[in-house]
Design an enzyme around this catalytic site. Structure first.
Site, PDB file in Angstrom:
ATOM      1  N   LYS A  21     -13.284  25.743  26.298  1.00 27.62           N
ATOM      2  CA  LYS A  21     -12.312  26.887  26.025  1.00 27.62           C
ATOM      3  C   LYS A  21     -12.292  27.810  27.021  1.00 27.62           C
ATOM      4  CE  LYS A  21     -11.467  27.341  21.513  1.00 27.62           C
ATOM      5  NZ  LYS A  21     -12.289  27.762  20.074  1.00 27.62           N
ATOM      6  N   ARG A  91     -13.840  33.616  19.505  1.00 24.64           N
ATOM      7  CA  ARG A  91     -13.891  32.225  19.409  1.00 24.64           C
ATOM      8  C   ARG A  91     -14.970  31.427  19.996  1.00 24.64           C
ATOM      9  NH1 ARG A  91      -8.184  30.878  22.156  1.00 24.64           N
ATOM     10  NH2 ARG A  91      -8.173  29.066  21.064  1.00 24.64           N
ATOM     11  N   GLY A 100     -13.371  22.152  15.091  1.00 29.42           N
ATOM     12  CA  GLY A 100     -13.603  22.525  13.652  1.00 29.42           C
ATOM     13  C   GLY A 100     -15.051  22.580  13.576  1.00 29.42           C
ATOM     14  N   MET A 102     -17.529  24.661  15.013  1.00 31.86           N
ATOM     15  CA  MET A 102     -17.999  25.948  15.165  1.00 31.86           C
ATOM     16  C   MET A 102     -17.057  27.037  14.650  1.00 31.86           C
ATOM     17  SD  MET A 102     -20.260  25.806  18.449  1.00 31.86           S
ATOM     18  CE  MET A 102     -19.078  25.427  19.502  1.00 31.86           C
ATOM     19  N   ARG A 337      -7.337  21.637  26.517  1.00 35.54           N
ATOM     20  CA  ARG A 337      -8.347  20.837  26.879  1.00 35.54           C
ATOM     21  C   ARG A 337      -7.910  19.333  26.894  1.00 35.54           C
ATOM     22  NH1 ARG A 337     -10.500  21.896  20.467  1.00 35.54           N
ATOM     23  NH2 ARG A 337      -8.918  20.713  19.579  1.00 35.54           N
ATOM     24  N   HIS A 455     -31.023  -4.886   9.343  1.00 38.40           N
ATOM     25  CA  HIS A 455     -30.608  -6.480   9.283  1.00 38.40           C
ATOM     26  C   HIS A 455     -28.963  -6.371   9.263  1.00 38.40           C
ATOM     27  CE1 HIS A 455     -29.947 -10.297   7.710  1.00 38.40           C
ATOM     28  NE2 HIS A 455     -30.791 -10.463   8.483  1.00 38.40           N
ATOM     29  N   SER A 750     -36.189 -11.713  30.932  1.00 36.30           N
ATOM     30  CA  SER A 750     -35.148 -10.952  30.281  1.00 36.30           C
ATOM     31  C   SER A 750     -35.744 -10.127  29.201  1.00 36.30           C
ATOM     32  CB  SER A 750     -34.035 -12.012  29.273  1.00 36.30           C
ATOM     33  OG  SER A 750     -33.592 -11.301  28.360  1.00 36.30           O
ATOM     34  N   CYS A 818     -31.660  -8.325  27.200  1.00 38.05           N
ATOM     35  CA  CYS A 818     -30.892  -8.574  25.821  1.00 38.05           C
ATOM     36  C   CYS A 818     -31.389  -7.653  24.689  1.00 38.05           C
ATOM     37  CB  CYS A 818     -31.242 -10.268  25.434  1.00 38.05           C
ATOM     38  SG  CYS A 818     -32.816 -10.495  25.171  1.00 38.05           S
ATOM     39  N   TYR A 838     -28.216  -8.735  34.892  1.00 42.06           N
ATOM     40  CA  TYR A 838     -27.212  -8.544  33.848  1.00 42.06           C
ATOM     41  C   TYR A 838     -27.625  -8.073  32.638  1.00 42.06           C
ATOM     42  CZ  TYR A 838     -29.891 -12.355  31.625  1.00 42.06           C
ATOM     43  OH  TYR A 838     -30.796 -13.240  30.819  1.00 42.06           O
TER      44      TYR A 838
HETATM   45  P1  ADP Z   1     -10.826  25.938  17.539  1.00 38.35           P
HETATM   46  O1  ADP Z   1     -11.833  25.658  18.515  1.00 38.35           O
HETATM   47  O2  ADP Z   1     -11.606  25.412  16.100  1.00 38.35           O
HETATM   48  O3  ADP Z   1      -9.686  25.242  17.698  1.00 38.35           O
HETATM   49  P2  ADP Z   1      -9.996  28.317  18.171  1.00 38.35           P
HETATM   50  O4  ADP Z   1     -11.060  29.340  18.627  1.00 38.35           O
HETATM   51  O5  ADP Z   1      -9.138  27.661  19.048  1.00 38.35           O
HETATM   52  O6  ADP Z   1     -10.631  27.320  17.271  1.00 38.35           O
HETATM   53  O7  ADP Z   1      -9.019  29.054  17.322  1.00 38.35           O
HETATM   54  C1  ADP Z   1      -8.561  28.614  15.876  1.00 38.35           C
HETATM   55  C2  ADP Z   1      -7.284  28.987  15.797  1.00 38.35           C
HETATM   56  O8  ADP Z   1      -6.806  30.269  16.246  1.00 38.35           O
HETATM   57  C3  ADP Z   1      -6.248  28.432  16.877  1.00 38.35           C
HETATM   58  O9  ADP Z   1      -5.210  27.889  16.176  1.00 38.35           O
HETATM   59  C4  ADP Z   1      -5.987  29.504  17.957  1.00 38.35           C
HETATM   60  O10 ADP Z   1      -4.754  29.157  18.359  1.00 38.35           O
HETATM   61  C5  ADP Z   1      -5.984  30.445  17.078  1.00 38.35           C
HETATM   62  N1  ADP Z   1      -6.114  31.653  17.737  1.00 38.35           N
HETATM   63  C6  ADP Z   1      -7.425  31.855  18.457  1.00 38.35           C
HETATM   64  N2  ADP Z   1      -7.477  33.033  19.170  1.00 38.35           N
HETATM   65  C7  ADP Z   1      -5.933  33.579  19.041  1.00 38.35           C
HETATM   66  C8  ADP Z   1      -5.301  34.612  19.456  1.00 38.35           C
HETATM   67  N3  ADP Z   1      -5.979  35.723  20.439  1.00 38.35           N
HETATM   68  N4  ADP Z   1      -4.119  34.953  19.065  1.00 38.35           N
HETATM   69  C9  ADP Z   1      -3.600  34.107  18.393  1.00 38.35           C
HETATM   70  N5  ADP Z   1      -4.042  33.219  17.775  1.00 38.35           N
HETATM   71  C10 ADP Z   1      -5.464  32.670  18.062  1.00 38.35           C
HETATM   72 MG    MG Z   2      -8.548  25.708  19.292  1.00 41.98          MG
END
Ligand code: ADP
Ligand code: MG
Ligand code: MG
Length: 868
Positions: A21, A91, A100, A102, A337, A455, A750, A818, A838
């Protein structure tokens, strides 16, 4: 190395340090795309945090505050200001994305005072209080661990009170009350006052993002996705200036893929919400609108989004998954990403992007996760329709694909009904070799016990049947032919569906969709085949499996397990009789019958693999495995006689061939007879005979003399010069160490990596996987099960010794592997590097192995280049 980098100063190539990120945000900043100002605290700080007994190193917070000051300048806002407060998000973000898994906190910096100032400044008290209540909720959940339901309950209460459905319709009065109740929830939970100081909020938030790296969700995700420390080591923390998609109807937030993640089509795919904050789209509180609608609702923002998508895709040369927010008409990017796609999506976009000249073939092959190809070969659940069905339970996804049918708990009954044309799902606590005949006529297998290599799992995968194992929540009552989970009882003949791709069991007949081997798929396989160096063979025991494997690109059979043939319906009885036979004459008579059957099996397989080598392994498992759990006294007595304390290290493989030579002799004869027949028909059959469990040259030579006798008899009988190679498995530690001796007799090796792994670790697989391996993984003592991926340092080194010593005697000795590892991409790459000839994998893993073998070549070239 600095602990903190502002987005504009960071080296965005360094994903290990910045996390995906952070790297994405800094790269977008460099590309002059609209990213709100912010900074990244590195993954190194995360590791220090843990080394430090879960405390932030002393210099971190002062540095954070320095960077906040920089943000104040860029944004013209002030930290903790009553008039014009700077708010931030905190974040998480590791080197690879773990969606989702962390935590993230939004709207940080608000308190009773700043919320009022914020309301005044924006002239929008509703929005300001909405942001505040979101902050408390997220902070409460993430930092204090408050159950989200408690907040939802309060939110629902006020929605009802105000008679609105949508949270965006809540008025200031309600929101203020919600805030006060939310705070009370937090205070009750923690026994402390809710923190008002933005500095304290920030410090706590940073710590808890680091904390979430070792949270259960994240740990389990990493294990399931084989994310080892060399792939991602710790999370970074990104502090980003807040922008607001919830500032009114001219504001919005959304997520978009630059191409379809499901099928790879070149069109924007995504959802957005008007007047909402990021989390809303992901959490599904409100159903998002299709991104195409944005074109009408906010044409200017749509245009900016579209341009950004093109720019980012061209820049990263990869499909992007993008988060954006529109604040009062102004467009911002919050994340980009590489998109995670379904196998179909990867395959199509790989071909398309080469056509578009965006990437070259090498890159197009490297970007496809090889494991995922298997999913393209199985029927799958119709996701759209699955939602209407009840879930019964969840287990371990052992063999992908979907299957539906009637629940049957009895092996015999499954065979009867299956063969009469009924669709059957066989449900057992676990399965045994004697149950295998029931696998064939069943659609899928479900067991409550066992792991991915149990199994049931291995046999199903080999057959390409969908299978779920280790479904612990399912309580099976085999006696009364029923099972129970989630308060639901499933009786015999009830319809169920199993999804072996996800491990979900459904009640009822969930529609499935057939896979198509698309042109793109064939293109990718074709490219991979040209590049790879490793040979790819199949583990196949039947003509059908051989045909299938060939269709998918197998170049021969690396392992044909003859015992599987005895497990077939018409054979097992005969085989049991043979074991029971007391007198040699009686046994001989039965063996002759078995020989005819084996011969016809071999003919079928050799024909299906015409022109390619077929490695036939002589009988391997101990005899008592074939004896059914019977009430017959004689059978019981014989079973008792044959019982062993540790059968896997007992009387099996070559040891059996030495004490009961008539069995091996029969099998060798069957191979020669089958070959003779095919030679007559001018079919190019290339069998080779392989001896299991060999530990010494003496053993191998002993069997070789049986082979020699049969050979000379057969050459006389048929007047043909046979060329049937005689070789050995290397699956016993001593065999690897003495492979130079073995190479004088063996014409090929093998590696049996399953048994070899057991031997090297002194692990008995079933016991280890069932009892403590999970614990080892939880505690970080083992990252990936050595039964899934070759343990390079131990088993792998021993293999290298075996290869080196063997080839010191025979320079061009054919050496394959194998066993389950042949279909595991990491193991395939290891084999390529170790100069193995192989790998052999189950038919459904062939495309995976082909791709992984090509990737191995490309990666090797890349590292060589970078070393130069
Ligand atoms: P995840 O990795 O679980 O997607 P994010 O860190 O991307 O978590 O953030 C979760 C949500 O919050 C995302 O939809 C992101 O766009 C939003 N968000 C994060 N930072 C900001 C920010 N500075 N302003 C507005 N929205 C944000
Ligand atoms: Mg995100
Ligand atoms: Mg073995």
């Amino acid at each position: 190395m600095k602990s903190i980098y502002a987005f504009e100063d960071a080296d965005s190539k360094n994903r290990m340090l910045l996390g995906g990120k952070g790297a994405g945000l800094s790269e977008m900043t460099r590309l002059k795309l609209p990213v709100p100002p912010g900074f990244t605290i590195t993954t190194e700080v995360c590791n220090k945090y843990y080394d430090n007994g879960k405390k932030l190193p002393k210099d971190v917070m002062p540095l954070v505050m320095k960077n906040i000051a920089k943000m104040e300048k860029k944004t013209n806002k002030k930290w903790n200001s009553i008039k014009n407060p700077l708010l931030v998000s905190v974040r998480s973000g590791a080197a690879i994305s773990m969606p989702g898994m962390m935590d993230t906190i939004l709207n940080l910096g608000l308190n009773e005072k700043t919320v009022e100032g914020f309301a005044e400044q924006t002239k929008n008290p509703r929005f300001s209080w909405d942001s505040y209540r979101r902050f408390i909720q997220l902070f409460g959940k993430v930092v204090f661990g408050v159950d989200d339901k408690k907040f939802d309950y309060v939110l629902d209460k006020y929605k009802k009170k105000q008679k609105v459905k949508d949270d965006s319709k809540l008025n200031v009065k309600s929101l203020k009350k919600i805030v006060s109740e939310y705070k009370k929830i937090c205070e009750k939970h923690t026994g402390r006052k809710f923190p008002d100081s933005p500095n304290e909020q920030l410090e706590l938030a940073i710590e808890s993002v680091f904390e979430s790296w070792m949270g259960e969700r994240a740990v389990v995700y990493r294990r399931q996705n084989k994310v080892t420390r060399d792939i991602a080591n710790g999370t970074a923390v990104n502090v980003v200036t807040m922008v607001f998609g919830n500032m009114g109807d001219d504001s919005a937030t959304g997520v978009v893929f630059t191409r379809s993640g499901a099928n790879g089509k070149k069109e924007l795919e995504g959802d957005y919400l008007i007047n909402a904050q990021g989390e809303d789209v992901v959490a599904g509180v409100r159903t998002g609108k299709n991104i195409e609608m944005l074109k009408k609702e906010m044409p200017q923002s749509y245009k900016e989004l579209n341009n950004a998508c093109t720019k980012l895709e061209n820049h990263f040369k990869e499909v992007q998954d993008i988060e954006f927010t529109v604040e009062q008409g102004k467009f911002y990017l919050l994340q980009t990403r590489n998109a995670k796609m379904a196998a179909q999506g990867y395959v199509k976009t790989s071909v398309d992007m080469v056509k578009e000249k965006l990437i070259d073939k090498n890159r197009s092959l490297l970007r496809i996760p090889a494991e995922q190809l298997e999913a393209l070969l199985h029927n799958t659940i119709d996701e759209k329709k699955a939602k209407q069905f009840k879930q019964l339970a969840k287990g371990i996804a052992a063999s992908p694909g979907a299957a539906n049918g009637i629940a049957i708990f009895d092996v015999k009954k499954a065979m009867e009904l299956g063969e009469s044309g009924k669709k059957v799902i066989l449900i057992r606590k676990e399965t045994k070799p004697e149950d295998v005949p029931a696998f064939y006529p069943s659609q899928g297998i479900l067991t409550s016990l066992g792991g991915k290599t149990s199994h049931a799992a291995i046999v199903s995968r080999g057959m390409g049947k969908s299978c779920i194992v280790g479904c612990n929540e399912l309580k099976i009552d085999e006696e009364h032919n029923r099972c129970k989970a989630n308060g639901i009882i499933v009786k015999e003949m009830d319809e169920i569906t199993i999804d072996g791709t996800t491990g979900t069991v459904f009640i009822g007949n969930v529609p499935t969709v057939k896979p198509k081997k698309t042109k793109d798929f064939e293109t990718i396989l074709g490219w991979a085949q040209k590049i790879k160096k490793l040979g790819i063979r199949a583990n196949a025991d039947t003509p059908n499996a051989a045909k299938l494997a060939r269709e998918y690109g197998a170049e021969g059979i690396g392992l044909c397990r003859t015992e599987r043939m005895f497990n077939e319906k018409d054979r097992i009885k005969l085989f049991v009789k043979m074991i029971m036979a007391k007198k040699p004459e009686e046994r001989q008579e039965i063996l002759e019958k078995l020989q005819k059957l084996q011969k016809s099996d071999f003919i079928g397989i050799l024909k299906a693999m015409e022109g390619y080598k077929v490695t036939i392994r002589l009988l391997d498992p101990p005899l008592h495995e074939f004896l059914p759990s019977s009430k017959n006294k004689k059978v019981l007595a014989r079973a008792k006689e044959l019982e062993e304390v540790n059968p896997m290290m007992g009387h099996r493989g070559v040891r059996l061939g030495i004490t009961s030579p008539e069995i091996y002799e029969m099998q060798i004869k069957a191979v020669f007879e089958a070959t003779a027949e095919l030679v007559k028909k001018k079919i190019n059959a290339k069998p080779q005979i392989m001896i299991p469990q060999v530990s010494s040259i003496a053993e191998l030579n002993h069997i070789k003399s049986i082979y020699n006798n049969v050979k000379s008899d057969m050459e006389k009988k048929y007047r043909i010069k046979f060329k049937i190679n005689f070789g050995t498995m290397l699956e016993v530690v001593r065999a690897c160490l003495t492979s130079d001796e073995l190479a004088y007799t063996a014409e090929f090796f093998s590696f049996g990596t399953n048994d070899l792994t057991q031997g090297v670790f002194s692990f008995s697989r079933e016991d280890v996987e069932g009892k403590f391996l999970g614990d080892y993984m939880d505690k970080g003592l083992v990252e990936i099960s050595p039964f899934q991926s070759i343990d390079k340092n131990g088993v792998g080194d021993l293999m290298k010794i075996g290869i080196e010593r063997g080839r010191s005697v025979q320079k061009n000795l054919e050496i394959g592997i194998c066993g389950e590892h042949g279909g595991d991409p990491n193991s395939v790459k290891f084999c390529h590097a170790a100069d193995i000839s192989y790998v052999s994998a189950s038919p459904y893993r062939i495309p995976t192995a082909i791709l992984a073998a090509a990737q191995a070549v490309i990666e090797q070239k890349k590292t060589k280049k970078s070393k130069k």
